[in-house]
Write an enzyme that holds these catalytic residues in place. Structure first.
Site, PDB file in Angstrom:
ATOM      1  N   ASN A 149       2.227  39.076  28.859  1.00 22.52           N
ATOM      2  CA  ASN A 149       2.156  37.618  28.935  1.00 22.52           C
ATOM      3  C   ASN A 149       3.563  37.032  29.069  1.00 22.52           C
ATOM      4  O   ASN A 149       4.533  37.695  28.715  1.00 22.52           O
ATOM      5  CB  ASN A 149       1.463  37.073  27.686  1.00 22.52           C
ATOM      6  N   CYS A 170      -6.072  41.458  31.961  1.00 20.78           N
ATOM      7  CA  CYS A 170      -6.304  40.889  30.635  1.00 20.78           C
ATOM      8  C   CYS A 170      -7.712  41.297  30.202  1.00 20.78           C
ATOM      9  O   CYS A 170      -8.514  41.765  31.013  1.00 20.78           O
ATOM     10  CB  CYS A 170      -6.165  39.368  30.697  1.00 20.78           C
ATOM     11  N   HIS A 171      -8.035  41.129  28.913  1.00 15.72           N
ATOM     12  CA  HIS A 171      -9.357  41.532  28.419  1.00 15.72           C
ATOM     13  C   HIS A 171     -10.154  40.341  27.884  1.00 15.72           C
ATOM     14  O   HIS A 171     -11.180  40.533  27.233  1.00 15.72           O
ATOM     15  CB  HIS A 171      -9.221  42.594  27.326  1.00 15.72           C
ATOM     16  N   HIS A 201      -6.694  33.115  30.658  1.00 15.92           N
ATOM     17  CA  HIS A 201      -6.865  32.416  29.391  1.00 15.92           C
ATOM     18  C   HIS A 201      -7.549  31.063  29.552  1.00 15.92           C
ATOM     19  O   HIS A 201      -7.750  30.361  28.559  1.00 15.92           O
ATOM     20  CB  HIS A 201      -5.536  32.258  28.632  1.00 15.92           C
ATOM     21  N   TYR A 258      -4.157  25.029  25.010  1.00 15.23           N
ATOM     22  CA  TYR A 258      -4.091  24.673  26.435  1.00 15.23           C
ATOM     23  C   TYR A 258      -4.669  23.296  26.723  1.00 15.23           C
ATOM     24  O   TYR A 258      -4.587  22.806  27.849  1.00 15.23           O
ATOM     25  CB  TYR A 258      -4.843  25.712  27.280  1.00 15.23           C
TER      26      TYR A 258
END
Length: 488
Positions: A149, A170-171, A201, A258
């Site tokens: 990241n 990413c997971h 994300h 975010y």
């Protein structure tokens, strides 16, 4: 098959072990070479001991090398995997601590927001160094798999400026799907079929089916609100689901950073988060978790080494994308996953230059993205706010333009909801000065930043945040693990 995989930042011990065992679950990969590299000789030797033990215990011909010389590790590599954290926990602590002085409370701070943007400034020059080495000494056409990241910024820089074949991994999508399967009462996540699309994300389950039956918003809301655990841990995500109509992949704590609505006032933060685990919104939660994990590993290394003697079980192969991508590219067995790549029209209502996360298929011809996806307008608007910040942040990191960096931070949704322009300008000066050793592109800007800080009249405060917890000692961690084991 015989080829070489280089892992940069291999001192990230637990994750490196997972990648290693996943890849060796592929029968054709027994004869490959893993070249580990890290700045920490100490961490490097610990992970090499663990991987050597796995190889010996499973009687494999796999070769494992370890060196602090990155170019040596990358020489001849067909695949390069990065899981680096530039600046380590020391710089990361500043990513959380300094913004708190200006009222910005982050749970993770590694994607956007003040911490994520500065993290990107540290990473991008190093990412470009990786790319230079890949172009010069790796196998021609080598693929760069970035797990580090801030995912979008790192991948953006590697593709646009590093000129290397790069995919970001990413997971979050997998974890979100596991939650949905659980609340809907599915026996396995394989009963779900879904399209998840957006940016890393901030990816959204825009189409969801359970055993062929379409699942709508109302049914999903009811299922989450009825769940005894998720109804408390994911309050913010459930609220976003109600308002946006689709579920987000990202954890409660991450998602709260975010959006400009849930984390701008202390009373609002405590309303929407859950303190049962760091990932649900705790102030500086991931920093605490990372610190405890490092301390635990250092103390309990013999235990980790002993566990490496167990045989590799293909049935326990994880859902991390890396091993499945390599298997598909090398054997032709098709793999469907979610990948971070430049948009180029894949998502119709996001910019072409953005790094998006969306479905794709992998075979021996490469990664082939599903194009023509349109995400809901509210999701696109939220993604756009982050994309604009990411774009400015990447350009600032490349140019070393501190004024552009300040504008990027100013336009961050959460920062803008909390701080004034004067506060942002001072905060960025303070962060750049504190992290100067990892920010070579800002070397010329540091003296003036120091002068401005010496004359500043902007007031700050020493604030631990709305929901901070202290780092637990090894004894406390042992007691907690013992209690959990006894409860089970």
């Amino acid at each position: 098959m015989s080829f070489k995989i280089a892992i940069i930042g291999a001192g990230s011990v637990g994750f490196t072990k997972k990648l290693f065992t996943d890849i060796l679950c592929v029968p054709e990969f027994r004869d490959i070479e893993f070249a580990l590299t890290d700045m920490s000789e100490h961490n490097l030797q610990m992970i090499k001991q663990i991987l050597d033990t796995i190889v010996a215990s499973n009687k494999l011909p796999t070769k494992v090398t370890a060196t602090t010389n990155r170019r040596e590790a990358l020489t001849g590599a067909r695949y390069v995997i990065s899981c680096v954290r530039v600046g380590g926990l020391e710089a990361y602590a500043d990513d959380i601590r300094i913004p708190l002085k200006y009222g910005i409370d982050q749970c993770v701070g590694d994607t956007i927001c003040a911490g994520g943007i500065l993290y990107g400034q540290r990473n991008i020059p190093v990412i470009l160094d990786f790319c230079k080495d890949i172009r010069e000494v790796a196998e021609p056409g080598a693929k760069f798999l970035n797990y580090a990241n801030p995912m979008a910024m790192n991948t953006w820089a590697a593709i646009e400026y590093g000129k290397v074949d790069t995919v970001g991994l990413c997971h979050g999508v997998q974890h979100g799907a596991e939650q949905i399967a659980e609340v809907l009462g599915a026996k396995s996540v394989s009963e779900l079929d879904y399209i998840c699309s957006g940016i890393n994300h901030q990816t959204w389950f825009v189409d969801l089916k359970l055993n062929g039956r379409k699942i709508g918003k109302d049914e999903l809301v009811a299922a989450f609100e009825a769940h005894p655990v998720f109804s408390q841990q994911e309050k913010l995500r459930i609220d976003v689901l109600k308002r946006f109509g689709v579920y987000s992949t990202e954890s409660n704590g991450h998602l709260s950073e975010y959006l400009p609505w849930y984390r701008k006032r202390p009373d609002e933060i405590t309303k929407w988060i859950d303190m049962s685990d760091w990932i649900h919104g705790e102030t500086g939660g991931y920093l605490r978790h990372s610190t405890e994990t490092r301390n635990w590993f250092e103390t309990e290394f013999p235990q980790f080494l002993a566990s490496a003697e167990k045989p590799i079980d293909p049935a326990k192969r994880s859902n991390e994308h890396a091993s499945h991508i390599l298997e598909a590219l090398e054997t032709g067995r098709v793999y469907r996953g979610h990948f971070n790549l430049k948009n180029n029209g894949v998502i119709t209502n996001l910019p072409s230059d953005a790094i998006i996360e969306s479905p794709g298929f992998v075979d021996r011809f490469g990664i082939n993205m599903v194009s023509g996806i349109t995400i809901p307008e509210a999701c696109a608007a939220t993604c756009m706010a982050s994309i604009n910040v990411q774009r400015m942040s990447v350009h600032a990191a490349i140019s070393g333009d501190i004024d552009l960096l300040k504008l990027a931070v100013l336009h961050d949704p959460l920062v803008g909801a909390v701080s004034t322009p004067e506060e942002v300008w001072q905060m960025v000066d303070e962060m750049v000065v504190a992290q100067a050793r990892w920010l070579p592109q800002y070397a010329d800007a540091v003296p003036a930043a120091k002068e401005r800080l010496a004359k500043s009249t902007v007031k700050t405060r020493e604030w631990a945040g709305a929901a901070r917890r202290n780092v637990r000692s090894i004894d406390e961690l042992r007691a907690e693990k013992a209690a959990l084991k006894q409860a089970v």
